[in-house]
Design a protein around this motif. Sequence first.
Motif, PDB file in Angstrom:
ATOM      1  N   ASP A 233      47.813  25.253  58.695  1.00  0.00           N
ATOM      2  CA  ASP A 233      46.467  25.817  58.563  1.00  0.00           C
ATOM      3  C   ASP A 233      46.386  27.169  59.276  1.00  0.00           C
ATOM      4  O   ASP A 233      45.787  28.125  58.772  1.00  0.00           O
ATOM      5  N   ILE A 234      46.973  27.231  60.465  1.00  0.00           N
ATOM      6  CA  ILE A 234      46.941  28.468  61.260  1.00  0.00           C
ATOM      7  C   ILE A 234      47.749  29.556  60.559  1.00  0.00           C
ATOM      8  O   ILE A 234      47.328  30.712  60.479  1.00  0.00           O
ATOM      9  N   ALA A 235      48.909  29.181  60.033  1.00  0.00           N
ATOM     10  CA  ALA A 235      49.743  30.157  59.320  1.00  0.00           C
ATOM     11  C   ALA A 235      49.023  30.695  58.085  1.00  0.00           C
ATOM     12  O   ALA A 235      49.073  31.899  57.797  1.00  0.00           O
ATOM     13  N   ALA A 236      48.359  29.788  57.355  1.00  0.00           N
ATOM     14  CA  ALA A 236      47.627  30.213  56.158  1.00  0.00           C
ATOM     15  C   ALA A 236      46.516  31.191  56.518  1.00  0.00           C
ATOM     16  O   ALA A 236      46.294  32.184  55.820  1.00  0.00           O
ATOM     17  N   ALA A 237      45.810  30.923  57.621  1.00  0.00           N
ATOM     18  CA  ALA A 237      44.733  31.815  58.043  1.00  0.00           C
ATOM     19  C   ALA A 237      45.275  33.183  58.452  1.00  0.00           C
ATOM     20  O   ALA A 237      44.609  34.203  58.267  1.00  0.00           O
ATOM     21  N   ALA A 238      46.489  33.198  58.995  1.00  0.00           N
ATOM     22  CA  ALA A 238      47.104  34.466  59.404  1.00  0.00           C
ATOM     23  C   ALA A 238      47.804  35.158  58.237  1.00  0.00           C
ATOM     24  O   ALA A 238      48.232  36.308  58.366  1.00  0.00           O
ATOM     25  N   GLY A 239      47.950  34.444  57.100  1.00  0.00           N
ATOM     26  CA  GLY A 239      48.561  35.028  55.916  1.00  0.00           C
ATOM     27  C   GLY A 239      50.070  35.150  55.971  1.00  0.00           C
ATOM     28  O   GLY A 239      50.649  36.043  55.335  1.00  0.00           O
TER      29      GLY A 239
END
Length: 316
Positions: A233-239
């Motif tokens: 989730d964190i990686a997705a938010a950071a792109g």
Amino acid sequence: MESLVFESRDLGRTEEFLNRAYTKMQIGGGPAGVRTRIARAAAESITVDRIDIGFEMSYDADPLGKICLCEVYTGRITDHATDGWEDAFQPGDLVSFAPPDRPYAGKIHTSSYSITMFDPALLTRVAGVGRKINGPVRLLAHRPRSRQAARQLSQTIAYLADTLPNAAAQNSPLVLASVSQLLASTVLAAFPNTADADPQQVGADSRDARPTTVRRALTFMESNLDQALAIADIAAAAGVTVRALQTAFQRHLGTTPLAYLRQLRLEQVRAELVAADPSQQTVVAVAARWGFHHHGRMTAAYREQYGELPSTTLAR
């Protein structure tokens, strides 16, 4: 799913229970000397079973639909799948026991062992976004990469067996998310799998490990501290990919994303303890709300960070 204990000296009752607890199967064994004991610790989709089979038991089973890890303590287990794969497991072996999507059969030779099962989708979720190969993550071998990887996974399974029955863990979405991520990430580190990056992906991840990646991740984490966040989730938010996120945090902050997330949540624990009424609140309850279920570890981390016990903060 609730924890349970099953004990029987009857082959028919044992088969009936195995069908309910695992998948449809047929078992065989002599009518005399049958002895079965299964103790299950469970939370949400994760189960850790300690199993003692006190007789020679053959089995022929349908696909489990789950990742199934087996650690043998005593005795011997022979197992094979319909594609010709076959192996024998001895004490000290920790393996991926049966492919989730294929039937399997074999024999348990008077053994004690553990079975840890969870939804395969958890591997895909924890492996994260941006992988070159799309689709569900699959394990590519039934034995770990190394003995060290197997030991780490064994320690994680032992930790889960102690944690899952804990009432604080059962009632805290943050704790359950944390142990789920721990299990999946340890399995991905232990076994070759389709999420392993190729050299081109590694190069791209290194380029993405910039300070801006860290800033985007921190903004997302700080806005969602009370949510059950996965590293994906964190990686997705950071792109970026999970690997790029991990590289960025290590390069610029000297830590991991999940370790930093725990630190942010520890700050919330302190803020609540400072504001709380000691007659109405407990350290254990506040800690569990923020995903800390192991009192000893949380207390040690709190004391190292703030120079006092959490109970002292609450009392003051």
